[in-house]
Design an enzyme around this catalytic site. Structure first.
Site: not given
Ligand code: PXP
Length: 250
Positions: A13, A15-16, A24, A49, A51, A55-56, A76, A106-107, A157, A200-201, A222-223
């Site tokens: 992912n 996004d970040h 910036r 994702h 949104r 935001r990202h 997403e 976050t979600t 998921e 997630h996480g 991702g993060h």
């Molecule tokens: N899967 C889904 C459906 C998510 O919404 C996210 C966060 O956008 C992730 C995976 C990845 O989560 P993380 O960035 O915490 O690893």
């Protein structure tokens, strides 16, 4: 496209990378460049994702990802008309429906499917007809999983956030209970014929037990990877995650 059948897939992912860019304004760091590097480092897919508040990831990132990616895009999105239109225009490999609240960082949880069954069934039908694999981001809850199956989703998921949070807080009783629920619900979803993903996480400490669930075929992370890439570089951060996932499966 490479066939990874049998191997636990890693969706990265990005996004970040966009969060950092947007802090910036301007064009750097470029999430599309990150996606290309992730592919080189062994990512089996890219997740992004879009949104409602942008935001990202922003719309032009999705245009560019669709134009350049060699691996599948997991798009997403919230179950809104605007997002459905965008998805139908691009027809990404997969669409993951997530709950979205403007004020959340976050979600936060899985999608409420059971109470919205008819609405969601109607929402995902055109996406399926357009050839997208439809995934539902969901808690480890039998009622919700059964509803996801009934509305015609091909994939769920599992939201690993509560498990990861409990681990980070040192609440190992809750962590292990969450893990057990996810283990049972992966098997349940699989028994219904659903493909099972999780995410997630997740980080290097929490990935192994989830990667070891035999029914899980894809992790989306991702993060942590983007954060770790500050120290290791993106390719090395991904390679280490890949190594841990393969070791969990061996
Ligand atoms: N899967 C889904 C459906 C998510 O919404 C996210 C966060 O956008 C992730 C995976 C990845 O989560 P993380 O960035 O915490 O690893």
């Amino acid at each position: 496209m490479t066939d990874y059948a049998g191997r636990l897939r890693l969706g990265v992912n990005i996004d970040h990378v966009a969060t950092l860019r947007n802090a910036r304004g301007g064009a750097i760091p470029d999430p599309v460049r990150a996606a290309q590097l992730a592919e080189k480092a062994g990512a089996d897919g890219i997740t992004a994702h879009l949104r409602e508040d942008r935001r990202h990831i922003i719309d032009s990132d999705i245009d560019r990802l669709m134009g350049t990616l060699q691996v599948p895009l997991n798009f997403e999105m919230a179950a809104t008309e605007e997002m459905q239109k965008i998805a139908l225009r691009h027809k990404p490999h997969a669409v993951c429906i997530v709950p979205e609240k403007r004020e959340e960082r976050t979600t936060e949880g899985g999608l409420e499917v059971a109470r919205e069954e008819n609405k969601l069934a109607g929402f995902i039908a055109p996406l399926r007809e357009a050839g997208c694999r439809v995934s539902i981001f969901i808690g480890a809850d039998e009622r919700q999983i059964a509803a996801a199956h009934r509305i015609g989703a091909q994939v769920i998921e599992l939201h690993t956030g509560a498990y990861c949070d409990a681990h980070a807080e040192g609440d190992f009783e809750t962590r292990d209970r969450e893990l057990e629920m996810m283990r049972e619900m992966s098997a349940y979803a699989h028994s219904l014929g659903l493909e099972v993903h999780a995410g997630h996480g997740l980080n290097y400490e929490t990935v192994t037990p989830v990667a070891a669930f035999p029914e899980v075929v894809e992790l989306n992370i991702g993060h942590f990877l983007i954060g770790e890439s500050v120290f290791l570089g993106l390719e090395a951060a991904i390679a280490e995650m890949r190594r841990l996932m393969d070791a969990a499966r061996a």
